[in-house]
Design a protein around this motif. Sequence first.
Motif, PDB file in Angstrom:
ATOM      1  N   THR B 245      37.449  37.005  25.864  1.00 44.46           N
ATOM      2  CA  THR B 245      36.787  38.421  25.641  1.00 44.46           C
ATOM      3  C   THR B 245      36.000  38.973  27.091  1.00 44.46           C
ATOM      4  O   THR B 245      35.818  40.412  27.305  1.00 44.46           O
ATOM      5  CB  THR B 245      36.032  38.883  24.526  1.00 44.46           C
ATOM      6  N   ALA B 246      35.592  37.880  28.025  1.00 47.18           N
ATOM      7  CA  ALA B 246      35.131  38.056  29.121  1.00 47.18           C
ATOM      8  C   ALA B 246      35.950  39.179  30.068  1.00 47.18           C
ATOM      9  O   ALA B 246      35.289  39.716  31.042  1.00 47.18           O
ATOM     10  CB  ALA B 246      34.499  36.875  29.743  1.00 47.18           C
ATOM     11  N   GLY B 247      37.127  39.227  29.640  1.00 44.80           N
ATOM     12  CA  GLY B 247      38.234  40.019  30.507  1.00 44.80           C
ATOM     13  C   GLY B 247      37.547  41.428  30.383  1.00 44.80           C
ATOM     14  O   GLY B 247      38.044  42.482  31.413  1.00 44.80           O
ATOM     15  N   LEU B 248      36.553  41.613  29.505  1.00 44.77           N
ATOM     16  CA  LEU B 248      36.377  43.285  29.455  1.00 44.77           C
ATOM     17  C   LEU B 248      35.306  43.655  30.560  1.00 44.77           C
ATOM     18  O   LEU B 248      34.775  44.725  30.643  1.00 44.77           O
ATOM     19  CB  LEU B 248      35.658  43.496  28.088  1.00 44.77           C
ATOM     20  N   VAL B 249      34.358  42.649  31.076  1.00 47.70           N
ATOM     21  CA  VAL B 249      33.411  42.967  31.939  1.00 47.70           C
ATOM     22  C   VAL B 249      33.937  44.129  32.963  1.00 47.70           C
ATOM     23  O   VAL B 249      33.504  44.895  33.561  1.00 47.70           O
ATOM     24  CB  VAL B 249      32.933  41.756  32.545  1.00 47.70           C
ATOM     25  N   ALA B 250      35.191  43.673  33.759  1.00 50.08           N
ATOM     26  CA  ALA B 250      35.861  44.400  34.680  1.00 50.08           C
ATOM     27  C   ALA B 250      36.061  46.021  34.250  1.00 50.08           C
ATOM     28  O   ALA B 250      35.679  46.913  34.764  1.00 50.08           O
ATOM     29  CB  ALA B 250      36.804  43.669  35.242  1.00 50.08           C
ATOM     30  N   PRO B 251      36.725  46.127  33.322  1.00 47.12           N
ATOM     31  CA  PRO B 251      37.226  47.283  32.878  1.00 47.12           C
ATOM     32  C   PRO B 251      35.924  48.154  32.352  1.00 47.12           C
ATOM     33  O   PRO B 251      36.080  49.500  32.799  1.00 47.12           O
ATOM     34  CB  PRO B 251      38.134  47.119  31.756  1.00 47.12           C
ATOM     35  N   VAL B 252      34.946  47.751  31.717  1.00 48.24           N
ATOM     36  CA  VAL B 252      33.984  48.547  31.121  1.00 48.24           C
ATOM     37  C   VAL B 252      32.973  48.864  32.356  1.00 48.24           C
ATOM     38  O   VAL B 252      32.384  50.119  32.323  1.00 48.24           O
ATOM     39  CB  VAL B 252      33.250  47.827  30.046  1.00 48.24           C
ATOM     40  N   ASN B 253      32.846  47.923  33.283  1.00 43.56           N
ATOM     41  CA  ASN B 253      31.931  48.446  34.358  1.00 43.56           C
ATOM     42  C   ASN B 253      32.630  49.382  35.181  1.00 43.56           C
ATOM     43  O   ASN B 253      31.961  50.416  35.825  1.00 43.56           O
ATOM     44  CB  ASN B 253      31.654  47.266  35.314  1.00 43.56           C
ATOM     45  N   VAL B 267      26.871  50.972  35.101  1.00 49.35           N
ATOM     46  CA  VAL B 267      27.416  49.961  35.937  1.00 49.35           C
ATOM     47  C   VAL B 267      26.220  48.803  36.515  1.00 49.35           C
ATOM     48  O   VAL B 267      25.153  49.332  36.903  1.00 49.35           O
ATOM     49  CB  VAL B 267      28.034  50.735  37.291  1.00 49.35           C
ATOM     50  N   LEU B 268      26.657  47.761  36.344  1.00 38.74           N
ATOM     51  CA  LEU B 268      25.817  46.585  36.529  1.00 38.74           C
ATOM     52  C   LEU B 268      25.734  46.221  38.201  1.00 38.74           C
ATOM     53  O   LEU B 268      26.933  45.879  38.472  1.00 38.74           O
ATOM     54  CB  LEU B 268      25.767  45.514  35.887  1.00 38.74           C
ATOM     55  N   ASP B 269      24.738  46.400  38.880  1.00 38.60           N
ATOM     56  CA  ASP B 269      24.868  45.809  40.239  1.00 38.60           C
ATOM     57  C   ASP B 269      25.266  44.370  40.329  1.00 38.60           C
ATOM     58  O   ASP B 269      24.619  43.603  39.529  1.00 38.60           O
ATOM     59  CB  ASP B 269      23.351  45.885  41.025  1.00 38.60           C
ATOM     60  N   GLY B 270      26.202  44.008  41.037  1.00 37.74           N
ATOM     61  CA  GLY B 270      26.716  42.939  41.146  1.00 37.74           C
ATOM     62  C   GLY B 270      27.456  42.224  39.771  1.00 37.74           C
ATOM     63  O   GLY B 270      27.585  41.041  39.760  1.00 37.74           O
ATOM     64  N   TRP B 271      27.901  43.055  39.324  1.00 38.97           N
ATOM     65  CA  TRP B 271      28.956  42.807  37.933  1.00 38.97           C
ATOM     66  C   TRP B 271      29.961  41.689  38.165  1.00 38.97           C
ATOM     67  O   TRP B 271      30.412  40.944  37.387  1.00 38.97           O
ATOM     68  CB  TRP B 271      29.414  44.079  37.244  1.00 38.97           C
ATOM     69  N   GLU B 272      30.477  41.942  39.395  1.00 41.41           N
ATOM     70  CA  GLU B 272      31.644  40.837  39.697  1.00 41.41           C
ATOM     71  C   GLU B 272      31.382  39.286  39.658  1.00 41.41           C
ATOM     72  O   GLU B 272      32.127  38.570  39.409  1.00 41.41           O
ATOM     73  CB  GLU B 272      32.407  41.394  41.157  1.00 41.41           C
ATOM     74  N   LYS B 273      29.880  39.271  39.732  1.00 41.25           N
ATOM     75  CA  LYS B 273      29.643  37.749  39.732  1.00 41.25           C
ATOM     76  C   LYS B 273      29.642  37.233  38.304  1.00 41.25           C
ATOM     77  O   LYS B 273      29.723  36.028  38.315  1.00 41.25           O
ATOM     78  CB  LYS B 273      27.908  37.792  40.132  1.00 41.25           C
ATOM     79  N   ILE B 274      29.475  38.041  37.456  1.00 36.57           N
ATOM     80  CA  ILE B 274      29.595  37.655  35.924  1.00 36.57           C
ATOM     81  C   ILE B 274      30.898  38.087  35.163  1.00 36.57           C
ATOM     82  O   ILE B 274      30.932  38.144  34.097  1.00 36.57           O
ATOM     83  CB  ILE B 274      28.394  38.047  35.201  1.00 36.57           C
ATOM     84  N   SER B 275      31.956  38.462  35.973  1.00 44.87           N
ATOM     85  CA  SER B 275      33.190  39.044  35.321  1.00 44.87           C
ATOM     86  C   SER B 275      33.898  37.911  34.663  1.00 44.87           C
ATOM     87  O   SER B 275      33.648  36.634  35.046  1.00 44.87           O
ATOM     88  CB  SER B 275      33.972  39.740  36.255  1.00 44.87           C
ATOM     89  N   GLY B 276      34.904  38.096  33.803  1.00 47.67           N
ATOM     90  CA  GLY B 276      35.634  37.246  33.425  1.00 47.67           C
ATOM     91  C   GLY B 276      36.587  36.324  34.542  1.00 47.67           C
ATOM     92  O   GLY B 276      36.634  35.242  34.429  1.00 47.67           O
ATOM     93  N   GLU B 277      36.808  37.397  35.351  1.00 44.32           N
ATOM     94  CA  GLU B 277      37.519  36.364  36.524  1.00 44.32           C
ATOM     95  C   GLU B 277      36.667  35.407  37.141  1.00 44.32           C
ATOM     96  O   GLU B 277      37.192  34.466  37.452  1.00 44.32           O
ATOM     97  CB  GLU B 277      38.050  37.564  37.514  1.00 44.32           C
ATOM     98  N   SER B 278      35.510  35.865  37.540  1.00 46.42           N
ATOM     99  CA  SER B 278      34.518  35.044  38.252  1.00 46.42           C
ATOM    100  C   SER B 278      34.290  33.691  37.381  1.00 46.42           C
ATOM    101  O   SER B 278      34.321  32.576  37.726  1.00 46.42           O
ATOM    102  CB  SER B 278      33.287  35.690  38.636  1.00 46.42           C
ATOM    103  N   MET B 279      34.150  33.940  36.025  1.00 38.84           N
ATOM    104  CA  MET B 279      33.836  32.918  35.158  1.00 38.84           C
ATOM    105  C   MET B 279      34.887  31.778  35.031  1.00 38.84           C
ATOM    106  O   MET B 279      34.664  30.804  35.117  1.00 38.84           O
ATOM    107  CB  MET B 279      33.427  33.511  33.728  1.00 38.84           C
ATOM    108  N   ALA B 280      36.141  32.474  34.785  1.00 41.91           N
ATOM    109  CA  ALA B 280      37.182  31.502  34.676  1.00 41.91           C
ATOM    110  C   ALA B 280      37.497  30.685  36.058  1.00 41.91           C
ATOM    111  O   ALA B 280      37.740  29.502  35.889  1.00 41.91           O
ATOM    112  CB  ALA B 280      38.494  32.576  34.326  1.00 41.91           C
ATOM    113  N   GLU B 281      37.216  31.438  37.279  1.00 42.62           N
ATOM    114  CA  GLU B 281      37.236  30.639  38.440  1.00 42.62           C
ATOM    115  C   GLU B 281      36.077  29.434  38.521  1.00 42.62           C
ATOM    116  O   GLU B 281      36.498  28.391  38.792  1.00 42.62           O
ATOM    117  CB  GLU B 281      37.021  31.528  39.704  1.00 42.62           C
ATOM    118  N   LEU B 282      35.052  29.800  38.078  1.00 40.44           N
ATOM    119  CA  LEU B 282      33.758  28.850  37.998  1.00 40.44           C
ATOM    120  C   LEU B 282      34.194  27.909  37.223  1.00 40.44           C
ATOM    121  O   LEU B 282      33.991  26.306  37.336  1.00 40.44           O
ATOM    122  CB  LEU B 282      32.725  29.545  37.761  1.00 40.44           C
ATOM    123  N   ILE B 283      34.816  28.043  35.869  1.00 36.45           N
ATOM    124  CA  ILE B 283      35.064  26.786  34.952  1.00 36.45           C
ATOM    125  C   ILE B 283      36.218  26.309  35.458  1.00 36.45           C
ATOM    126  O   ILE B 283      35.944  24.850  35.290  1.00 36.45           O
ATOM    127  CB  ILE B 283      35.484  27.664  33.641  1.00 36.45           C
TER     128      ILE B 283
END
Lengths: 79, 573
Positions: B245-253, B267-283
Motif C-alpha cells: 500500500t506504500a505505493g500510494l505515497v507517490a500518487p497522493v503527493n 504535499v510533504l517536503d521530501g516525500w520521495e524519501k518515504i515513498s513506497g519506491e524508496s522503501m522497497a529499495e531500502l528493504i
Amino acid sequence: MKVSVKLYGTLHQRFPGYQHSQGIEVEIPDGATVKDLLALLEISDPKGITVIMEGRVLKMGDTMQCGVPVNVLQTIHGG
Amino acid sequence: MKFIRVNMNEKIITVEDVPQDYMGLGGRGLTSIMINQEVPPKCDPLGPENKLIFAPGLLSGTLLPNTSRISVGAKSPLTGGIKESNAGGTASAALGRLGITAVVIEGQAPEGELSFLRIDEKGNASLIPAQEYKGMRTYRLVEKILKSYGEKTSVLCIGPAGEYRLATASIQSSDVDDHPCRAAARGGLGAVMGAKGLKALIVDQRGKSPDTIADPKAFREAVRAVVKIVKADHMNSEVMPKLGTAGLVAPVNSMGAFPSYNARNGVLDGWEKISGESMAELIRERGGKTTHIGCSGCIIHCSNEFVDNEGKYVTSSLEYETIWAMGGMTGIVDMDTIARLDNLCDDIGVDTMSTGVAVAVAMDAGYKAFGDGKAAIEMVEEIGKGTEFGKILGNGPAAVGKHFNHARVPVVKGQGIAAYDPRAMLGQGVTFSTSPMGADHTAGNMVGEYLERKLDPLKAEGQVEGSRSLQIAMAAFDSMGQCFMASVALLNPEGEEAFRKVINAKLGIQLGSDDFPHAMGIRVLKAEREFNRKAGFTNKDDRLPRFFYEEPLPPHNTVFIINDEEIDSTFDF
C-alpha cells in the motif's frame, strides 16, 4: 517540445538504466496528448496507468505542456 | 455455526447455535447488527454493558483466498458510536476452521483481574488467569503465549495501552510469522478489551470443524473464478507485491492531497524519501522482504518486512496509512524513524494512524517541532509508560487538542482522518464526514476513483454518489472477511457475480444482483446509523472540522465545498 517524466511503481523496470533523480526527458510534438506521451514510452495500454501534471490527474486526450514535468504512475486503490 | 459467549463477571462460557436473526451474517455485518441489537446505545463503552465481538468473515477459513480479516466490534470509547475494526493475520481463518461464527465478550472482570481466553483445536473455550502478563507489550506476550500453547496458535491481544483503557488502544493480531503486527486499530477497541479484563484471545489453528459447504463442487468452481479475477487485477498482480500500500505515497503527493504538517499542506517536503519506491529499495538493499505474506491464505502478498541497516527485523508491514500518519502529518521524512514508530505502536498496542495524528496536533500546537523524529519516539514511548502526557496522547488527537487548547484537530466523531485531505479529494471528505465509524480509511475510499479518472477530485459533482456507492460495497465485503485489495478487484459486475456464486454455494442460497453487495451493504450501514442515532448522534456529527471549510490547502489552495444538505443525502436510502 521537451517534457520531463518521472516514473513510479514498477514502471522504471521497463527502462534499463533509469535514474529516478533525473527522470526521463522526452521530445514530443507540440500539441501532443497524454496518449501520445504514453505511446512514446511504449505504454500501449493506458489501463492501470495514471499521469499527473501540476497536481491534476490527466485524461488521455489532455494536451502536454512544454517544460511542465509529469509523473507517470500505476493506478492503485487506497485503504 | 456457533457463538461462544463469555461472561467476564461470572467466568461463565456458553456455546450456542447462531440465532436465526444472525444467520448468514459474518464479519462487520454480524458485529454491527449484533451491537445494534444487544448493546445499550448510551452505555459506557468501558463498562459491563458494552460487548466486544470477534467475528471472522462469512467466508473466513474456507478455500477462498484473502478472507482472513477478523472483524472486531463494540461501542467505541473514541467516537461514542458503533465501531467495527478489522485486522488481517491468522485468527480469522483459525476461528473459521473451528466453525465459530463469533466470540462475544460480555460483562466485566473485577478491577485489576486479567485473563486469557483460549480456544483449543476442538473448539473448547476456557478462561485462564493472566495476571503475570500485566503490562506486557505485545511482541513479548505473543512469544510467551506460543511457548505455552505451541506454534500453531493465533493471538489477538492488547498491550499496555489497552490495559490503561486509552481511547486509541488497538487489538493486535499475529501474522503468519507470529508477529503481532496486524491490528484492529481504529476506535479504541483495545481499551474495551482491557476494560473487560481480557489480555488475549488465543486460538488453535489446527481446527477441523468448519461449517458445512452446501455445494462443495459449485463452491470450488466459484472460488477458481474469483481467484482468476483477483490475480488478473493489475494492482494486485503488479503493484501490491512490489510496493504494498506504500505505493500510494507517490500518487497522493502528486495530486497534492497528502495531509502534511497536521494538514497544513497537501504535499510533504521530501516525500520521495518515504515513498513506497524508496522503501522497497531500502528493504532490498538491507535484505528484508518487499514481498511478504502477512495473512492466512493470501495470494496478493502486499505485506513487507522492514529491517534495519544490519538486516534485523524492525516491523511488518509498513503500510501507507502509517507512513502518512507518522511521516506526512509529523513532517518526519526518515523511513527508519517511521518504521520504529510503527513497531512501537504495535508493541504498546495503539493505532498508528490516530497516534500519528495526535503527535502532529501536539507539534502543530508548538509542543515539539515538525520533523523531530526523536521527539516523536519519546512521545509515543510515554504512552507505553503510562505517563500523564502519554495518556493524553493515547486518548487521541481530540484529547491532545483539548490539552493544548488547539483547534486544528483533524477528526470526525473523534477519530483522526486518514491519508487523503478532503480539500483535495472531496469525496473522501464525504466518507470521513458520514461513515458511522468516524473518519475512516477503508469505509469508502475514493482515491482509486480519481486515479482511474472516473471523477475530478476537486469538483463537487458525483462525490456524494461515489462515496455512497463505495461505502455500501465495502460494508458488504467487510462482512465476508475479504481483504480490501481483493475486494477492490471484485467491485465490478463480473467480480460481484463471481463472488455471489461463492456465497450461494457456501450457504445453499440464491443471492441475486440486488442482494449482494447492495442490499447487504445497506442493511449493515442502516444498523450502524441506527445505533449512532440512538447513542445521540445527529447530522451535525457528520461534519468535518471547520478549518477544512475555511483554510485553503496548498498547492491547489482549495477548501472543502460539499454543502451540508448534500452531505446529509449520502445515506438517503
